[in-house]
Design an enzyme around this catalytic site. Structure first.
Site, PDB file in Angstrom:
ATOM      1  N   ASP A  36       0.817  -1.211   0.000  1.00  0.00           N
ATOM      2  CA  ASP A  36       0.000   0.000   0.000  1.00  0.00           C
ATOM      3  C   ASP A  36       0.854   1.266   0.000  1.00  0.00           C
ATOM      4  OD1 ASP A  36      -2.728  -0.937   0.067  1.00  0.00           O
ATOM      5  OD2 ASP A  36      -2.317  -1.696   2.077  1.00  0.00           O
ATOM      6  N   MET A  38       0.834   5.246   0.087  1.00  0.00           N
ATOM      7  CA  MET A  38      -0.012   6.400   0.425  1.00  0.00           C
ATOM      8  C   MET A  38       0.852   7.656   0.523  1.00  0.00           C
ATOM      9  SD  MET A  38      -2.381   4.696   3.398  1.00  0.00           S
ATOM     10  CE  MET A  38      -2.921   2.994   3.287  1.00  0.00           C
ATOM     11  N   MET A  69      -2.175   4.646  -3.779  1.00  0.00           N
ATOM     12  CA  MET A  69      -3.171   5.588  -3.249  1.00  0.00           C
ATOM     13  C   MET A  69      -2.514   6.964  -3.231  1.00  0.00           C
ATOM     14  SD  MET A  69      -4.777   3.181  -0.273  1.00  0.00           S
ATOM     15  CE  MET A  69      -3.397   2.052  -0.229  1.00  0.00           C
ATOM     16  N   MET A 139     -12.502  -1.501  -2.832  1.00  0.00           N
ATOM     17  CA  MET A 139     -12.191  -1.145  -1.456  1.00  0.00           C
ATOM     18  C   MET A 139     -13.432  -1.360  -0.591  1.00  0.00           C
ATOM     19  SD  MET A 139      -9.025  -0.350  -1.408  1.00  0.00           S
ATOM     20  CE  MET A 139      -8.997   0.168   0.321  1.00  0.00           C
ATOM     21  N   GLY A 144      -6.635   4.489   3.661  1.00  0.00           N
ATOM     22  CA  GLY A 144      -5.838   5.383   4.490  1.00  0.00           C
ATOM     23  C   GLY A 144      -5.245   4.705   5.702  1.00  0.00           C
ATOM     24  N   PHE A 145      -6.023   3.854   6.345  1.00  0.00           N
ATOM     25  CA  PHE A 145      -5.545   3.223   7.574  1.00  0.00           C
ATOM     26  C   PHE A 145      -6.003   1.774   7.656  1.00  0.00           C
ATOM     27  CE2 PHE A 145      -5.727   7.746   8.354  1.00  0.00           C
ATOM     28  CZ  PHE A 145      -4.533   7.995   9.016  1.00  0.00           C
ATOM     29  N   GLY A 146      -5.161   0.934   8.246  1.00  0.00           N
ATOM     30  CA  GLY A 146      -5.513  -0.458   8.450  1.00  0.00           C
ATOM     31  C   GLY A 146      -6.422  -0.611   9.657  1.00  0.00           C
ATOM     32  N   GLY A 147      -6.984  -1.820   9.801  1.00  0.00           N
ATOM     33  CA  GLY A 147      -7.767  -2.138  10.984  1.00  0.00           C
ATOM     34  C   GLY A 147      -9.195  -1.629  10.979  1.00  0.00           C
ATOM     35  N   GLY A 179     -10.884  -4.714   5.971  1.00  0.00           N
ATOM     36  CA  GLY A 179     -11.704  -5.315   7.008  1.00  0.00           C
ATOM     37  C   GLY A 179     -12.031  -6.780   6.804  1.00  0.00           C
ATOM     38  N   GLY A 199      -4.828  -7.603   6.389  1.00  0.00           N
ATOM     39  CA  GLY A 199      -3.690  -7.078   7.143  1.00  0.00           C
ATOM     40  C   GLY A 199      -3.709  -7.553   8.572  1.00  0.00           C
TER      41      GLY A 199
END
Length: 217
Positions: A36, A38, A69, A139, A144-147, A179, A199
């Site tokens: 990824d 960014m 991204m 997506m 932008g962010f994992g988790g 997710g 992830g």
């Protein structure tokens, strides 16, 4: 249905030992490494770029899927291909007016190309370029962010894109990112995804090989 491939997102790996993390993913049964990129502009986060890709490339023989991204991805396509990416995917949202040209540029470098759409972008925006792609990425979180938690409306998009791919007769992978867990992976497979990005579900697992196997099966 194509064989299911698991693509660990190294955004969730330990950045202090990235080479070892990538090597471990291959040993644990991964099929692809999801990378990824960014830029802090297209998304509100900064991850890693060309140097990291060059450095981890010798640690695995698996294909590396570079998910850009970033704004103006066309400026960097050739450099990511040279750095060792096997697949380069770009967002419709980042190149609304020149997506076809960017996909053709990626293909011209000798690597596979793919189009990506965010959760709030309709499939119709990329319908015309799907036959040009080696992969389409949906997506299931906002990038932008994992988790983050899975957004269920992604399932409808997977079904719609799978139907377009099947109608085209082309050998195109359908990837899902965001997710994904052992609890919801069956749903995305049934909706048509065959490349599963995960992830936290892998890197936070006590037994990573078992986590990959669970996602695959």
């Amino acid at each position: 249905m194509k064989n299911i491939q698991i693509a660990p997102s190294i955004l969730s790996a330990d950045f202090a030992k990235m080479g070892e993390e990538v090597r471990a993913m291959q040993a644990c049964g991964a099929d692809v490494i999801h990378y990824d990129v960014m830029d802090g502009v297209f998304v509100n986060n900064i991850t890693f770029g060309l140097k990291m890709l060059e450095d981890i490339r010798p640690y695995t023989s698996l294909p590396i899927d570079a998910h850009l991204m970033i704004v103006h991805p066309e400026k960097y396509v050739e450099r990511f291909a040279k750095a060792g990416a096997d697949i380069i995917t770009v967002h419709w949202e980042a190149c609304k007016d020149n997506l076809r040209e960017v996909l053709e540029l990626i293909r011209s470098t000798g690597v596979k190309c793919g189009a990506v759409i965010n959760p709030d972008t309709p499939v119709e925006k990329i319908r015309d370029v799907i036959p040009l792609c080696d992969m389409v990425l949906v997506m299931s979180v906002f990038p932008g962010f994992g988790g983050q938690k899975f957004i269920p409306s992604a399932l409808d998009k997977l079904r719609e894109i799978r139907a377009i791919i099947d109608e085209s007769g082309k050998d195109i992978d359908l990837e899902i990112d965001g997710g994904i867990t052992a609890e919801n992976v069956r749903l995305v497979k049934e909706a048509g995804a065959n490349v599963i990005v995960a992830g936290s579900a892998i890197f936070k697992a006590v037994d990573r090989a078992a986590a990959i196997a669970a996602l695959k099966e």
